[in-house]
Design a protein around this motif. Structure first.
Motif, PDB file in Angstrom:
ATOM      1  N   MET A  42       0.761  -1.334  -0.125  1.00 56.98           N
ATOM      2  CA  MET A  42      -0.016   0.110   0.058  1.00 56.98           C
ATOM      3  C   MET A  42       1.018   1.180  -0.031  1.00 56.98           C
ATOM      4  O   MET A  42       1.948   1.288   0.716  1.00 56.98           O
ATOM      5  N   LYS A  43       0.687   2.287  -0.949  1.00 61.93           N
ATOM      6  CA  LYS A  43       1.346   3.434  -0.884  1.00 61.93           C
ATOM      7  C   LYS A  43       0.307   4.407  -0.641  1.00 61.93           C
ATOM      8  O   LYS A  43      -0.810   4.619  -0.864  1.00 61.93           O
ATOM      9  N   ILE A  44       0.725   5.439   0.605  1.00 61.18           N
ATOM     10  CA  ILE A  44      -0.254   6.393   0.906  1.00 61.18           C
ATOM     11  C   ILE A  44       0.536   7.794   0.534  1.00 61.18           C
ATOM     12  O   ILE A  44       1.545   7.708   0.935  1.00 61.18           O
ATOM     13  N   LEU A  45      -0.407   8.561   0.108  1.00 59.44           N
ATOM     14  CA  LEU A  45       0.107   9.954  -0.158  1.00 59.44           C
ATOM     15  C   LEU A  45      -0.747  10.629   1.002  1.00 59.44           C
ATOM     16  O   LEU A  45      -2.098  11.011   1.119  1.00 59.44           O
ATOM     17  N   HIS A  46      -0.037  11.353   1.941  1.00 58.38           N
ATOM     18  CA  HIS A  46      -0.484  12.251   3.295  1.00 58.38           C
ATOM     19  C   HIS A  46      -0.448  13.579   2.914  1.00 58.38           C
ATOM     20  O   HIS A  46       0.606  14.222   2.747  1.00 58.38           O
ATOM     21  N   ILE A  47      -1.445  14.300   2.598  1.00 53.96           N
ATOM     22  CA  ILE A  47      -1.528  15.506   2.376  1.00 53.96           C
ATOM     23  C   ILE A  47      -2.253  16.519   3.662  1.00 53.96           C
ATOM     24  O   ILE A  47      -3.105  16.195   4.018  1.00 53.96           O
ATOM     25  N   ASP A  48      -1.492  17.460   3.874  1.00 56.23           N
ATOM     26  CA  ASP A  48      -1.789  18.367   4.843  1.00 56.23           C
ATOM     27  C   ASP A  48      -1.765  20.032   4.143  1.00 56.23           C
ATOM     28  O   ASP A  48      -1.450  20.337   3.402  1.00 56.23           O
ATOM     29  N   SER A  49      -2.927  20.701   4.816  1.00 64.15           N
ATOM     30  CA  SER A  49      -3.007  22.109   4.042  1.00 64.15           C
ATOM     31  C   SER A  49      -3.374  23.054   5.108  1.00 64.15           C
ATOM     32  O   SER A  49      -3.535  24.342   4.878  1.00 64.15           O
ATOM     33  N   ALA A  50      -3.567  22.753   6.350  1.00 60.76           N
ATOM     34  CA  ALA A  50      -3.853  23.813   7.383  1.00 60.76           C
ATOM     35  C   ALA A  50      -2.823  24.762   7.824  1.00 60.76           C
ATOM     36  O   ALA A  50      -1.533  24.203   7.731  1.00 60.76           O
ATOM     37  N   ILE A  51      -3.133  25.961   7.833  1.00 64.64           N
ATOM     38  CA  ILE A  51      -2.221  26.876   8.162  1.00 64.64           C
ATOM     39  C   ILE A  51      -1.978  27.222   9.753  1.00 64.64           C
ATOM     40  O   ILE A  51      -1.137  27.849  10.120  1.00 64.64           O
ATOM     41  N   THR A  52      -2.488  26.305  10.675  1.00 66.30           N
ATOM     42  CA  THR A  52      -2.636  26.522  11.996  1.00 66.30           C
ATOM     43  C   THR A  52      -1.353  25.669  12.818  1.00 66.30           C
ATOM     44  O   THR A  52      -1.486  25.848  13.926  1.00 66.30           O
ATOM     45  N   GLY A  53      -0.512  25.270  12.105  1.00 63.50           N
ATOM     46  CA  GLY A  53       0.515  24.388  12.665  1.00 63.50           C
ATOM     47  C   GLY A  53       0.071  23.382  13.659  1.00 63.50           C
ATOM     48  O   GLY A  53      -0.708  22.684  13.236  1.00 63.50           O
ATOM     49  N   GLU A  54       0.521  23.309  14.906  1.00 65.80           N
ATOM     50  CA  GLU A  54       0.424  22.277  15.947  1.00 65.80           C
ATOM     51  C   GLU A  54      -0.890  22.525  16.302  1.00 65.80           C
ATOM     52  O   GLU A  54      -1.542  21.446  17.052  1.00 65.80           O
ATOM     53  N   ALA A  55      -1.492  23.542  16.233  1.00 70.17           N
ATOM     54  CA  ALA A  55      -2.977  23.540  16.967  1.00 70.17           C
ATOM     55  C   ALA A  55      -4.178  23.176  15.702  1.00 70.17           C
ATOM     56  O   ALA A  55      -5.270  22.998  16.094  1.00 70.17           O
ATOM     57  N   SER A  56      -3.686  22.477  14.636  1.00 67.72           N
ATOM     58  CA  SER A  56      -4.497  22.133  13.437  1.00 67.72           C
ATOM     59  C   SER A  56      -5.231  20.751  13.937  1.00 67.72           C
ATOM     60  O   SER A  56      -4.657  19.839  14.365  1.00 67.72           O
ATOM     61  N   VAL A  57      -6.575  20.791  13.870  1.00 66.17           N
ATOM     62  CA  VAL A  57      -7.341  19.264  14.094  1.00 66.17           C
ATOM     63  C   VAL A  57      -7.190  18.527  12.854  1.00 66.17           C
ATOM     64  O   VAL A  57      -6.970  17.436  13.121  1.00 66.17           O
ATOM     65  N   SER A  58      -7.295  19.314  11.746  1.00 68.49           N
ATOM     66  CA  SER A  58      -6.956  18.380  10.613  1.00 68.49           C
ATOM     67  C   SER A  58      -5.665  17.573  10.324  1.00 68.49           C
ATOM     68  O   SER A  58      -5.634  16.598   9.987  1.00 68.49           O
ATOM     69  N   ARG A  59      -4.599  18.299  10.787  1.00 67.32           N
ATOM     70  CA  ARG A  59      -3.248  17.720  10.912  1.00 67.32           C
ATOM     71  C   ARG A  59      -3.142  16.545  11.796  1.00 67.32           C
ATOM     72  O   ARG A  59      -2.756  15.303  11.577  1.00 67.32           O
ATOM     73  N   LYS A  60      -3.951  16.839  12.832  1.00 71.70           N
ATOM     74  CA  LYS A  60      -3.969  15.456  13.931  1.00 71.70           C
ATOM     75  C   LYS A  60      -4.619  14.416  13.430  1.00 71.70           C
ATOM     76  O   LYS A  60      -4.336  13.252  13.482  1.00 71.70           O
ATOM     77  N   LEU A  61      -5.805  14.694  12.740  1.00 75.09           N
ATOM     78  CA  LEU A  61      -6.728  13.654  12.044  1.00 75.09           C
ATOM     79  C   LEU A  61      -6.001  12.959  10.913  1.00 75.09           C
ATOM     80  O   LEU A  61      -6.028  11.822  10.938  1.00 75.09           O
ATOM     81  N   THR A  62      -5.241  13.612  10.065  1.00 79.61           N
ATOM     82  CA  THR A  62      -4.558  13.086   9.007  1.00 79.61           C
ATOM     83  C   THR A  62      -3.469  12.111   9.659  1.00 79.61           C
ATOM     84  O   THR A  62      -3.314  10.983   9.242  1.00 79.61           O
ATOM     85  N   ALA A  63      -2.773  12.507  10.586  1.00 80.80           N
ATOM     86  CA  ALA A  63      -1.785  11.853  11.314  1.00 80.80           C
ATOM     87  C   ALA A  63      -2.358  10.377  12.069  1.00 80.80           C
ATOM     88  O   ALA A  63      -1.725   9.482  11.778  1.00 80.80           O
ATOM     89  N   ASP A  64      -3.568  10.900  12.594  1.00 81.04           N
ATOM     90  CA  ASP A  64      -4.175   9.406  13.176  1.00 81.04           C
ATOM     91  C   ASP A  64      -4.485   8.367  12.200  1.00 81.04           C
ATOM     92  O   ASP A  64      -4.630   7.245  12.329  1.00 81.04           O
ATOM     93  N   ILE A  65      -4.964   8.919  11.112  1.00 75.63           N
ATOM     94  CA  ILE A  65      -5.662   8.094  10.069  1.00 75.63           C
ATOM     95  C   ILE A  65      -4.328   7.312   9.460  1.00 75.63           C
ATOM     96  O   ILE A  65      -4.482   6.244   9.280  1.00 75.63           O
ATOM     97  N   VAL A  66      -3.409   8.003   9.124  1.00 74.77           N
ATOM     98  CA  VAL A  66      -2.246   7.412   8.491  1.00 74.77           C
ATOM     99  C   VAL A  66      -1.579   6.534   9.741  1.00 74.77           C
ATOM    100  O   VAL A  66      -1.073   5.396   9.025  1.00 74.77           O
ATOM    101  N   ALA A  67      -1.528   6.748  10.510  1.00 74.01           N
ATOM    102  CA  ALA A  67      -1.080   5.758  11.735  1.00 74.01           C
ATOM    103  C   ALA A  67      -1.851   4.596  11.790  1.00 74.01           C
ATOM    104  O   ALA A  67      -1.395   3.433  11.965  1.00 74.01           O
ATOM    105  N   LYS A  68      -3.269   4.601  11.657  1.00 72.29           N
ATOM    106  CA  LYS A  68      -4.199   3.524  11.727  1.00 72.29           C
ATOM    107  C   LYS A  68      -3.804   2.628  10.326  1.00 72.29           C
ATOM    108  O   LYS A  68      -3.779   1.431  10.399  1.00 72.29           O
ATOM    109  N   LEU A  69      -3.649   3.188   9.285  1.00 69.80           N
ATOM    110  CA  LEU A  69      -3.521   2.651   7.994  1.00 69.80           C
ATOM    111  C   LEU A  69      -2.171   1.636   8.044  1.00 69.80           C
ATOM    112  O   LEU A  69      -2.088   0.639   7.743  1.00 69.80           O
TER     113      LEU A  69
END
Length: 195
Positions: free
Chosen positions: A1-28
């Motif tokens: 499996m090849k995963i492309l992980h795309i982030d786009s939030a401007i809020t850095g460490e405070a970003s909810v979407s960045r935490k979610l993408t990291a959690d999704i990638v970790a699960k995969l």
């Protein structure tokens, strides 16, 4: 499996979407230890398409100038990452009821006639098939799927236009109204996500 992980939030460490993408990638990757991950942070900058881009990328000059070749190579790099991926994990923070400009720029870079879609007598046909997309949607006040959510529907449409029709959302929405409830909804969706 090849995963492309795309982030786009401007809020850095405070970003909810960045935490979610990291959690999704970790699960995969936990479920698929041989998986490889390519991470692309669009907040680093994705140029908007313009007349120079059109002349270089869409018009495909026979002898491109160095500047044109740079634009071609950049667009090719974005597209090749998607072509190589089996799964796309895309962070979609909602800004002003829509997707971030850098995510729109990325879509414009990869939407290329003859490469990611083509026109047929039956209409447009996406060429980026047999891929799965998991979208990490986050919004302070925009409920996913609401009349004023212009982000999730557009992203689903564009991915489908390019041939990616297996699209799922993990949504943390209405965070400004009830942050804990929004995060709990996202966690429940993440728990239900097939790895």
């Amino acid at each position: 499996m090849k995963i492309l992980h795309i982030d786009s939030a401007i809020t850095g460490e405070a970003s909810v979407s960045r935490k979610l993408t990291a959690d999704i990638v970790a699960k995969l990757t936990a479920a698929n230890p041989q998986a490889t991950v390519t991470h692309r942070d669009l907040n680093d900058g994705v140029p908007a398409i313009d007349s120079n881009w059109f002349s270089a990328v869409r018009m495909t000059p026979e002898n491109p100038t160095p500047d044109q070749q740079r634009l071609i190579d950049m667009s090719d790099a974005y597209l090749s990452e998607v072509q190589a991926a089996d799964v796309l994990v895309i962070g979609l923070p909602v800004y002003n009821f829509n997707l971030p400009a850098q995510l729109k720029n990325w879509l414009d870079q990869i939407a290329r006639a003859g490469k990611s879609f083509r026109y047929t007598e039956a209409g447009p046909e996406g060429l980026l098939t047999n891929k799965r997309a998991i979208i990490a949607y986050s919004a302070a006040g925009t409920p996913i799927g609401s009349d004023f959510d212009h982000a999730s529907g557009y992203l689903r449409f564009m991915l489908g236009f390019l041939g990616i029709t297996d699209v799922e959302f993990v949504a943390a929405d209405r965070l400004a109204m009830d942050r804990e409830a929004g995060l709990a909804r996202a966690q429940a969706a993440l728990d239900d996500l097939a790895a």
